[in-house]
Motif scaffolding. Structure first.
Motif, short mmCIF file in Angstrom:
data_model
loop_
_atom_site.label_atom_id
_atom_site.label_comp_id
_atom_site.label_asym_id
_atom_site.label_seq_id
_atom_site.Cartn_x
_atom_site.Cartn_y
_atom_site.Cartn_z
N PHE A 173 35.18 24.71 9.85
CA PHE A 173 35.61 23.39 10.31
C PHE A 173 36.72 23.52 11.35
CE2 PHE A 173 38.29 19.57 9.81
CZ PHE A 173 37.36 18.61 10.17
N ARG A 231 36.77 22.22 15.29
CA ARG A 231 37.77 21.33 15.89
C ARG A 231 38.39 21.91 17.15
NH1 ARG A 231 39.18 16.55 13.30
NH2 ARG A 231 40.00 16.24 15.39
N ASP A 289 34.99 12.20 15.84
CA ASP A 289 35.22 12.40 14.41
C ASP A 289 34.05 11.83 13.61
OD1 ASP A 289 37.40 13.13 12.32
OD2 ASP A 289 36.66 11.17 11.69
N TYR A 315 32.60 15.49 13.14
CA TYR A 315 33.50 16.15 12.20
C TYR A 315 33.50 15.53 10.80
CZ TYR A 315 35.36 17.70 16.71
OH TYR A 315 35.47 18.21 17.97
N ARG A 359 33.74 17.64 7.19
CA ARG A 359 35.02 17.47 6.51
C ARG A 359 34.82 16.91 5.10
NH1 ARG A 359 37.71 14.62 10.10
NH2 ARG A 359 37.03 12.63 9.27
N ILE A 370 36.29 18.87 1.91
CA ILE A 370 37.31 18.31 1.02
C ILE A 370 36.85 18.37 -0.43
CG2 ILE A 370 38.51 16.19 0.36
CD1 ILE A 370 38.65 15.48 3.33
#
Length: 804
Positions: free
Chosen positions: A443, A447, A668, A672, A676, A680
């Protein structure tokens, strides 16, 4: 039954007698079972039962693919004549329907609300088979010519705008300036195509502009008809129709049918199954943890077990009693786990990225999920309780116990059992931590990828120009020409531009040719109609030649600016300025485009993929019905969002801006958010597993120290230093941890390929990640063992020697 009841009563007394042990075991189980329940709830409601529609598993959408490029979808929308041809000539469906998404403004000029409108054929609601919550659904007569305009409202808009007022049904509202009657409100789970409202539309070959009006076709497969058989029939139709609608088909078309949940398989299925595997590992760690606690607890109940067997209780009777106690423990843990899952689901649903799960999916604890939780509880009670119960019920040595002697803390004298459980916890935790670490590194690498544009101070919104109003390229061009200068006059706007794409997603897919250059394979890429200030606005660098000028080239001149990837692929890296490029996409097919400039690459196949060939042409050449507006700002771009939307509506109230957001937020959302989300959750599970491992190491080492107090006292009486005793205890812990690490690495390397599709930029056996995981596990394990080791150094030899 009487004996079972007695066992349960005795189990409850045992629970209340040792509440600390019970609390520790229940919390460990609740974490494992709660996490498993939460993820299974998502999996069940999203994958197994996401849709409320009648026979939803037989509802499929028709897509056209290129047989020569089987990984590339060509399109899934059809003109009215095509739609009717498939509807009339296909024999694979019981029934078909059509839908197309547009935008609309509800309300007056003073209080407008932008809505997503799904225009549907008149039979859509009968096709889907979901009754409205209030009023009635759209029916075939509502789509006939001359029928009064009506619409059906979604549950979410009914709650948000109308406060769940049932009296609004039958009222007339202004939609795109036209009075339209609300005839029904749909239930919460009806969210077909994510629409805010649904409006009927007639599908008529004789309609003006029917060839430009588009629909997505859905059909319900006939019962018993295999999907492949239907695709074979529809492929035959597609190849026949490709001779009629030549520009809309590849040379060798294939028809494919996708289920309603098909998009989920591409987006999140692998992540969900990975998370399900992760919580399965977490549950096993929790079970091993509780098994260790039970082994330790059994050591303190030796005298009780010996007395009961002496009084006539058989071994199976004792095992049954212990299994009942374990079952009580598991059921209480499952109950607390369900409470944790209920709260966890709220947070989990709040974390889910937009457009990830079907809008129809209602993620909640329900009967199937709760039944699965009970089954898991019963299974875990058997898994974690059988070995300790079998060990505790052994009759050897009971006579010595009753005589007042000791079996030497039998459970801990045979440290291999508890050590094996701790090592298994460590191994499973290593696997969880490695997966989490790999996703984390992947990840962070994503980014850091350069998208090819300047994402700061960039605001965007999407426009869908209504096909009934903007029927020609000239009318679409006229709207953009009027809008962009108005936007550039807004305070805080540096420049404004439009393009038919979103950076990272690419433009319109097409084939290219270069006159004078032969090639054996087809040249494919993207073409993006854009305004002349697009490159300055989004921050694309000019590398050679020039950019289109605002004057003199804002008409029909066929020029193109190409990216670096196109230059490398088609021109071998040589300067292409002044050369010609043919685009095989209707209505751009025809005379080639003169290449006037070369610009830097912008990601156009997603963040993880390298940029592919792309050509930018003037947006005035041809209209495609939609556009993305970009604003480069000198102030925080969020401040200008209301002004941008206001100007769009001022030019034409029939054009509704959608998804107004910053470029950062757009990337995002599209690139992403999903990785993400998985990262998480997996990290949370890995952290819980690490905590359980530390508790397991602490409990095992602590009980081993307790069982070896006499030995430690003798060692210290013979002159052992505190450092020697501490090293002895920490060495014991390190052996357990090292064994688990080795087993965990073997598991990780064996299962790593399953993660290969979800990580990017690193190998699934990344040595940096594995090294960090080993270090973390070793440090955490030794810290957990340090307190018992410190306690061992404080043993008074005189006191320990008097214990027996």
């Amino acid at each position: 039954m009487l004996q079972i009841a007695q066992d349960f009563r005795f189990a409850l007394r045992t629970v209340f007698k040792d509440r600390a042990f019970f609390a520790a075991a229940v919390i460990a189980l609740a974490l494992g079972i709660g996490s498993t329940t939460a993820i299974f709830s998502v999996l069940y409601n999203v994958v197994l039962d996401p849709f409320p529609y009648t026979d939803s598993e037989r509802i499929v959408g028709l897509e056209i693919w290129d047989a020569r490029n089987p990984t590339q979808q060509w399109r899934n929308d059809f003109s009215v004549p095509e739609f009717l041809d498939y509807q009339e000539q296909s024999h694979s469906f019981d029934q078909t329907m059509g839908v197309w998404e547009e935008s609309a403004v509800m309300g007056s000029a003073e209080s407008p609300e932008l809505l997503d409108v799904d225009t549907v054929t008149g039979n859509t609601f009968q096709f889907l088979g979901v009754a409205p919550l209030l009023g009635r659904a759209i029916e075939p007569p509502d789509a006939e010519t001359g029928a009064p305009p009506v619409f059906v409202l979604s549950y979410k808009v009914w709650v948000r705008r109308f406060g769940m007022d049932p009296s609004i049904v039958g009222q007339t509202f202004t939609i795109n300036g036209k009075p339209t009657t609300l005839i029904g409100v749909m239930p919460r789970r009806f969210a077909f195509w994510g629409g805010d409202i649904w409006m009927p539309v007639k599908v008529d070959r004789a309609e003006t502009g029917a060839a430009k009006r588009r629909f997505v076709l859905y059909g319900r497969l006939k019962r018993g008809l295999p999907l492949k058989a239907a695709e074979t029939e529809l492929t035959g139709l597609a190849r026949r129709f490709s001779q009629v609608y030549r520009a809309d088909y590849p040379e060798q078309p294939d028809a494919r049918l996708s289920t309603l949940a098909h998009f989920l398989a591409d987006r999140m299925n692998s992540t969900l199954y990975t998370l399900l595997g992760a919580v399965g590992l977490l549950l096993l760690i929790a079970c091993a943890n509780v098994a260790n606690l039970l082994l330790a607890k059994a050591a303190t109940r030796e005298r009780e077990f010996a007395l009961r067997m002496t009084l006539g209780a058989g071994r199976m009777r004792l095992i049954r009693q212990l299994m009942v106690e374990n079952l009580v423990l598991a059921l209480v843990g499952a109950s607390l786990g369900c409470v944790l899952a209920a709260f966890g689901l709220k947070g989990l649903v709040a974390m889910v990225p937009l457009y990830t799960f079907p809008d129809e999916a209602l993620i909640q604890l329900n009967t199937p999920v709760l039944c699965a939780t009970i089954a898991i509880a019963v299974l875990t009670s058997f898994i974690f309780g059988l070995a300790p119960a079998w060990s505790a019920s052994r009759s050897e040595g009971f006579s010595e116990v009753l005589k007042g002697g000791s079996r030497g803390n039998t459970v801990f004298r045979d440290a291999r059992k508890s050590g094996l459980l701790v090592a298994s916890e460590v191994a499973l935790s290593i696997l969880l931590l490695s997966a989490s670490g790999l996703l984390m590194r992947s990840f962070f690498l994503e980014r850091q990828v350069d998208v090819g544009v300047r994402v700061d101070h960039l605001l965007m919104t999407q426009l869908a120009l209504p096909a009934k109003i903007y029927t020609t390229a000239e009318s679409q061009t006229r709207y953009i020409r009027e809008l962009l200068p108005r936007l550039e006059r807004l305070p805080g706007v540096v420049s404004a531009a439009s393009a038919n794409n979103f950076p990272s997603q690419g433009g319109l897919r097409t084939e290219f040719d270069v006159p004078g250059i032969t090639h054996s394979q087809k040249w494919r890429g993207h073409v993006t109609p854009a305004s002349e200030r697009f490159f300055d606005t989004v921050g694309v660098r000019l590398l050679a030649g020039r950019l289109p000028a605002a004057s003199g080239e804002n008409g029909k001149r066929r020029i193109a600016v190409v990216n670096e990837s196109l230059v490398r692929a088609f021109f071998g890296g040589r300067n292409p300025v002044g050369r010609w490029l043919a685009i095989k996409l209707d209505p751009l097919a025809g005379p080639p485009f003169e290449i006037v400039g070369v610009v830097s690459d912008v990601k156009n196949e997603g963040i993880r993929q390298p940029a592919t060939p792309e050509a930018y042409i003037p947006y005035t050449i041809a209209g495609f019905g939609g556009s993305t507006i970009f604003l480069r700002t000198s102030v925080p771009p969020e401040r200008l969002a209301p002004l941008l939307e206001r100007e769009v509506l001022t030019v034409d109230r029939n054009v509704a801006p959608q998804n107004t957001m910053t470029m950062d937020a757009g990337l995002d959302l599209l690139e992403y958010a999903r990785p993400r989300f998985g990262l998480i959750l997996l990290s949370v599970f890995a952290a819980i597993g690490l905590i359980l491992v530390s508790v397991g190491v602490y409990s095992v080492i602590s009980y081993n120290v307790t069982g070896r107090l006499r030995e430690i006292g003798i060692r210290m009486a013979l002159g052992a230093e505190t450092g020697n005793v501490r090293s002895l205890v920490l060495g014991m812990a390190l052996r357990f941890i090292a064994t688990g690490i080795v087993a965990g690495l073997i598991l990780t390397l064996g299962a790593g390929r399953a993660l290969a599709s979800q990580v990017w930029g690193i190998r699934w056996y990344d040595p940096i990640t594995l090294g960090a995981v080993i270090l973390v596990m070793t440090v955490v394990g030794l810290l957990a063992a340090y307190a018992p080791a410190l306690r061992a150094t404080r043993v008074d030899p005189a006191v320990s020697l008097r214990q027996e």
